[in-house]
Design an enzyme around this catalytic site. Structure first.
Site: not given
Length: 278
Positions: A195, A159, A11-12, A193, A43, A74-76
């Site tokens: 998160h 975050e 993941d980013s 996402c 990202y 990571c979706n992005t």
């Protein structure tokens, strides 16, 4: 720890730990390496090209650690980099390695969670602008109407460990209201996402009881279990020792403090400098 023959999870930053937690609970027998590219996170607002190069850096590092299979939690990265890596890199450079994402497994089952045929997808700007969920869901459920909503403040809130603070309420309600204004028949909201599951308590305070809020962790874990059952040639490459290792391109102390919130357990990570040798 012997990191060879582990499943890599990338993941980013921290969000992928919510997916990793579900995977490790569903498939506890395997070895895992989690890598968070915190030095270059987030990202979400980067270009397709930048996300592709960042993601490939991390995938190749996990390959170097002996991972035959990497999950882009990571979706992005799944939206902006996965297809290019699968089609343009793996066949030529890593024919025996596999990289899987989180968008397709979710799209394959999301139709099971709606009765009205109206779904909301909440994600980063990068994920929303890629229209990956629109395209993937349409493949499996062409009759379903998908409404997207970008939530640029949600990742920073999580975050910075502000997701449970009173100040987060405004931004949670703001984006939920914007989504529901697009169609009052939405009965399923997909958190696209990794998160966002940490915001579920506040999200549930805002959405009507008739709307189901859907995270990705268990869906991706079930999909990976099915994938491994269908690909014994992959499972034969994986060591069964129930070991976990955590790495970050950022500061390990900072990573450990934040990551434990996502993973639900204490974490001791190691630093990796992806710029070495470049």
């Amino acid at each position: 720890m012997n990191d060879k023959n582990a499943i890599g999870v990338f993941d980013s930053g921290y969000g992928g730990l919510t997916v990793f937690k579900a995977i490790a609970e569903k498939l506890p027998e395997y070895n895992y390496i989690y890598f968070g590219d915190n030095a270059r996170s987030p990202y979400g607002d980067h270009s397709f090209e930048t996300v592709y190069h960042y993601t490939l850096d991390c995938v190749e590092w996990l390959f170097e650690q002996g991972c035959p299979l990497v999950i882009l939690a990571c979706n992005t990265a799944s939206a902006k980099a996965l297809r290019s890596i699968q089609q343009n890199v793996l066949p030529y450079n890593y024919p025996n390695r596999r990289v899987l994402g989180v968008i397709r497994p979710t799209a394959e089952v999301v139709g099971q969670y709606t009765e009205t045929g109206k779904i909301g997808v909440m994600g980063t700007r990068g994920t929303v602008n890629s229209e990956s969920y629109l395209m993937e869901i349409n493949k499996f459920f062409p009759e379903i109407e998908v409404h997207q909503q970008s939530c640029p403040m949600w990742v920073p809130l999580v975050e910075n460990n502000e997701h449970l603070a009173p100040g987060a309420d405004y931004f949670v309600k703001k984006y939920i209201d914007q989504l529901l204004e697009k169609n009052d028949q939405i009965d399923c909201v997909l958190l696209a996402c990794t998160h966002y599951p940490l915001l579920i308590p506040k999200i549930n305070n805002v959405v009507p009881n008739s709307i189901r809020v859907l995270g990705q962790g268990e869906i991706v874990a079930d999909s990976l279990k099915d994938y491994l059952e269908r690909h014994p040639e992959m499972t034969r490459q994986l060591e069964l020792a129930s070991k976990k290792a955590f790495y970050t391109s950022g500061d390990p102390k900072t990573f450990d403090e934040h990551a434990s919130v996502f993973f639900g357990a204490d974490i001791a990570s190691m630093h990796v400098d992806l710029t070495k040798g470049k």
